[in-house]
Write a protein that holds these residues in place. Structure first.
Motif, PDB file in Angstrom:
ATOM      1  N   LEU A 127       0.827  -1.150   0.100  1.00 14.06           N
ATOM      2  CA  LEU A 127       0.117   0.022  -0.063  1.00 14.06           C
ATOM      3  C   LEU A 127       0.765   1.176   0.034  1.00 14.06           C
ATOM      4  O   LEU A 127       0.313   2.392  -0.465  1.00 14.06           O
ATOM      5  CB  LEU A 127      -1.116   0.081   1.270  1.00 14.06           C
TER       6      LEU A 127
ATOM      7  N   THR B  98      -3.235  -7.397   6.325  1.00 13.84           N
ATOM      8  CA  THR B  98      -3.496  -6.758   5.151  1.00 13.84           C
ATOM      9  C   THR B  98      -4.739  -5.908   5.429  1.00 13.84           C
ATOM     10  O   THR B  98      -4.692  -4.645   5.014  1.00 13.84           O
ATOM     11  CB  THR B  98      -3.814  -7.995   4.128  1.00 13.84           C
ATOM     12  N   MET B  99      -5.604  -6.519   6.078  1.00 15.14           N
ATOM     13  CA  MET B  99      -6.894  -5.472   6.285  1.00 15.14           C
ATOM     14  C   MET B  99      -6.480  -4.487   7.286  1.00 15.14           C
ATOM     15  O   MET B  99      -7.030  -3.345   6.926  1.00 15.14           O
ATOM     16  CB  MET B  99      -7.935  -6.400   7.298  1.00 15.14           C
TER      17      MET B  99
ATOM     18  N   ARG C 219      -3.590  -2.892   7.201  1.00 14.46           N
ATOM     19  CA  ARG C 219      -2.905  -1.826   6.150  1.00 14.46           C
ATOM     20  C   ARG C 219      -3.944  -1.206   5.342  1.00 14.46           C
ATOM     21  O   ARG C 219      -3.817  -0.003   5.344  1.00 14.46           O
ATOM     22  CB  ARG C 219      -1.918  -2.772   5.205  1.00 14.46           C
ATOM     23  N   LEU C 220      -5.146  -1.989   4.932  1.00 15.12           N
ATOM     24  CA  LEU C 220      -5.929  -1.137   4.139  1.00 15.12           C
ATOM     25  C   LEU C 220      -6.593   0.096   5.146  1.00 15.12           C
ATOM     26  O   LEU C 220      -7.098   1.221   4.754  1.00 15.12           O
ATOM     27  CB  LEU C 220      -7.099  -1.949   3.996  1.00 15.12           C
TER      28      LEU C 220
ATOM     29  N   GLU D 225      -4.341   2.753   5.758  1.00 15.86           N
ATOM     30  CA  GLU D 225      -3.950   3.622   4.608  1.00 15.86           C
ATOM     31  C   GLU D 225      -5.281   4.283   3.818  1.00 15.86           C
ATOM     32  O   GLU D 225      -5.032   5.025   3.000  1.00 15.86           O
ATOM     33  CB  GLU D 225      -3.041   2.750   3.611  1.00 15.86           C
ATOM     34  N   GLY D 226      -6.311   3.581   4.374  1.00 16.96           N
ATOM     35  CA  GLY D 226      -7.618   4.132   4.111  1.00 16.96           C
ATOM     36  C   GLY D 226      -8.705   4.627   4.969  1.00 16.96           C
ATOM     37  O   GLY D 226      -8.079   5.476   6.014  1.00 16.96           O
TER      38      GLY D 226
ATOM     39  N   ARG E 257     -11.470   3.733   7.699  1.00 15.08           N
ATOM     40  CA  ARG E 257     -12.142   2.838   8.501  1.00 15.08           C
ATOM     41  C   ARG E 257     -13.363   3.208   9.283  1.00 15.08           C
ATOM     42  O   ARG E 257     -13.266   4.237   9.925  1.00 15.08           O
ATOM     43  CB  ARG E 257     -11.464   1.933   9.443  1.00 15.08           C
TER      44      ARG E 257
ATOM     45  N   LEU F 125      -4.062  -8.092  -3.526  1.00 16.44           N
ATOM     46  CA  LEU F 125      -3.469  -6.787  -3.872  1.00 16.44           C
ATOM     47  C   LEU F 125      -1.983  -6.769  -4.178  1.00 16.44           C
ATOM     48  O   LEU F 125      -1.560  -5.885  -4.971  1.00 16.44           O
ATOM     49  CB  LEU F 125      -3.628  -6.158  -2.310  1.00 16.44           C
TER      50      LEU F 125
ATOM     51  N   VAL G  53     -10.362  -0.156  -3.212  1.00 17.35           N
ATOM     52  CA  VAL G  53     -10.703  -1.226  -2.633  1.00 17.35           C
ATOM     53  C   VAL G  53     -11.742  -0.866  -1.471  1.00 17.35           C
ATOM     54  O   VAL G  53     -11.526  -0.269  -0.730  1.00 17.35           O
ATOM     55  CB  VAL G  53      -9.265  -1.919  -2.072  1.00 17.35           C
TER      56      VAL G  53
ATOM     57  N   PHE H 102     -10.299   1.893   0.852  1.00 18.30           N
ATOM     58  CA  PHE H 102      -8.748   2.314   0.454  1.00 18.30           C
ATOM     59  C   PHE H 102      -8.937   2.753  -0.884  1.00 18.30           C
ATOM     60  O   PHE H 102      -9.299   1.970  -1.984  1.00 18.30           O
ATOM     61  CB  PHE H 102      -7.853   1.253   0.604  1.00 18.30           C
TER      62      PHE H 102
ATOM     63  N   ARG I 230      -5.703   9.563   4.998  1.00 23.09           N
ATOM     64  CA  ARG I 230      -5.585   8.438   5.400  1.00 23.09           C
ATOM     65  C   ARG I 230      -5.688   8.247   6.704  1.00 23.09           C
ATOM     66  O   ARG I 230      -5.175   8.966   7.739  1.00 23.09           O
ATOM     67  CB  ARG I 230      -4.279   7.803   4.684  1.00 23.09           C
TER      68      ARG I 230
END
Length: 489
Positions: free
Chosen positions: A41, A83-84, A86-87, A90-91, A93, A305, A319, A352, A361
């Motif tokens: 990411l 992974t979730m 990081r989403l 960086e995104g 939530r 990803l 995503v 994301f 972010r």
């Protein structure tokens, strides 16, 4: 001792320990934990965005089955979902994401159509989703707008013959058993097979045509026909092996015994509890299995990803990750979902967008957002007009940091599946209070909870004279929304 008094006494005496303190805090939205930003990411966010100007984004919508809101590494004390995480970091939530019906069939129809169950009328045991709703679903509208649409995994929605041809250029529906024999004699987990097919879909992407792929994992839903119930990928065999699973809150027999009869032993929630959590050893084994399935999904998403990045598609692919309903892991003496409590209706939702500004972010919006908001959001991201039939709203303004002044402050919750073991209910979840009525019980059984003072919903205030005004207002609001969405069931 009366029911209300017994529950009040129980509430004052409960000592849940570290795990329950975390869970109650998570319900209140006060848990904060940040994960490190992952390499993939980070590369995406640092990629050249100038080349993407003017292009419509690719859309990757990921759904999980029975993953409730607190089953993410960023908020859970044991679960590992890098992974979730990081989403999320960086995104964006969403801390207060919900489904309007806590069962996969109806909720997935709501995801497709942007409508509540009362309107689209689809769940288990009903006729297929009507053509008038399919025609206005996000896959149909995106495909008509030039997107290459794909679906891989659990569909969970019956449609009329030929309907999916208008929805998807590519369709691969999957269902348990989870372990599948391969042509070479080896075995592979359904989660990994779904990821394999998603990667194949991405490799076939056309440079001049954006894609919209729905990757719908069956996991972590239990395989009800397998004695193991939770069947995870082999790579997860040792994960959580040393973790002692804390007893869930509200698991004390006294709490369950104080419930009304129709919510006790005849309830499918209790039947499934007996399958999974009725002994301490079984509860340990089953909960670890559920966690392993989630970690397996997380690893599969990481592969997908990674392929997006390898194909140089990541910098223009939005995503979205969402669960289809919540889940009980022994809380209240229950397994499954179906009921209107927070653990059943509240889900993870992460968006994301690699094109977003760095300042946005890691945002944690607190506005209540719903499964019916996904379809309009996907259409809005694609620059496609949102159908007037959709009852949800686009999340794009919130993703951009705006707080729409007319955003909802409450929403309708219902469950209309016609099966005796799951009582039908309808009601309203507001910012502070939640109201539910089981309208087929005689007399009608009502619940009222103060979510601020009682986030675990242990004290039913429906019979408390001090809350009669709130009860009356929420009855009225339920009637109003019921009428707006389709009338009495």
């Amino acid at each position: 001792m009366g029911r209300g008094a017994s529950i009040a006494a129980l509430h004052s005496d409960l000592r849940w320990g570290r795990f329950s303190s975390w869970l109650s805090g998570a319900v209140m939205g006060v848990v904060r934990k940040r994960a490190c930003i992952g390499l993939v990411l980070a590369l995406v966010s640092c990629g050249s965005q100038e080349s993407q100007v003017g292009q419509r984004p690719n859309l990757l919508f990921i759904t999980t089955d029975d993953q409730r809101f607190d089953m993410l590494g960023v908020v859970h004390p044991f679960l590992e979902t890098p992974t979730m995480d990081r989403l999320a970091t960086e995104g964006v939530r969403f801390e207060n994401a919900f489904v309007t019906t806590p069962i996969c069939a109806a909720s997935r129809a709501s995801l497709l159509t942007g409508m509540v169950e009362r309107t689209h009328r689809f769940t288990f045991g009903t006729p297929p989703l009507a053509a008038q709703f399919v025609d206005q679903s996000y896959p149909v509208l995106l495909r008509q707008a030039g997107y290459r649409t794909g679906f891989i995994g659990k569909l969970g929605v019956a449609t009329e013959p030929g309907a999916t041809d208008a929805m998807f250029d590519s369709l691969s529906v999957m269902a348990p058993p989870y372990i599948r024999q391969q042509p070479d004699g080896s075995s592979r987990h359904l989660t990994d097979i779904a990821a394999d097919q998603a990667i194949d879909f991405l490799r076939a992407a056309e440079k001049t045509r954006p894609f919209a792929l729905t990757l719908s994992f069956n996991a972590p839903h239990a395989d009800d026909n397998d004695d193991r119930q939770y069947v995870w990928p082999q790579a997860m065999d040792q994960k959580y092996a040393q973790v002692v699973v804390p007893a869930p809150p509200l698991a004390e027999p006294a709490f369950f015994e104080a419930l009304p009869t129709f919510l006790k032993d005849a309830s499918l929630n209790r039947v499934r509890w007996n399958w999974r959590f009725d002994t301490p050893a079984k509860a340990q084994r089953m909960t670890r299995g559920y966690w392993r399935m989630i970690s397996g999904v997380d690893a599969a998403i990481g592969r997908v990803l990674g392929e997006l990045d390898a194909l140089e598609l990541a910098a223009n692919t939005v995503v979205i990750l969402m669960g289809d309903n919540g889940y009980f892991l022994g809380e209240r003496g229950y397994a499954g979902k179906w009921l209107p409590y927070e653990l059943s209706i509240r889900v993870p939702l992460i968006v994301f967008d690699p094109r977003a500004t760095r300042e946005s972010r890691g945002a944690l919006p607190t506005q209540p957002v719903l499964n019916i908001d996904i379809a309009p959001t996907l259409l809005d991201l694609a620059g496609v007009g949102v159908s007037r039939t959709m009852q949800g709203r686009s999340l794009v303004p919130i993703l951009g940091g705006a707080i729409p002044p007319d955003w909802r402050s409450d929403f309708f919750v219902e469950h209309l599946f016609d099966v005796p073991e799951i009582p039908k209910h309808e009601g309203v979840r507001g910012e502070r209070y939640k109201y539910a009525r089981y309208f087929e019980q005689e007399p009608v059984y009502e619940e009222l909870y103060d979510l601020l003072m009682d986030p675990m919903e242990t004290r039913n205030l429906a019979a408390d004279p001090a809350h009669f005004g709130t009860l009356t207002e929420l009855r009225r609001r339920t009637d109003q929304l019921q009428t707006q969405y389709g009338g009495p069931y």
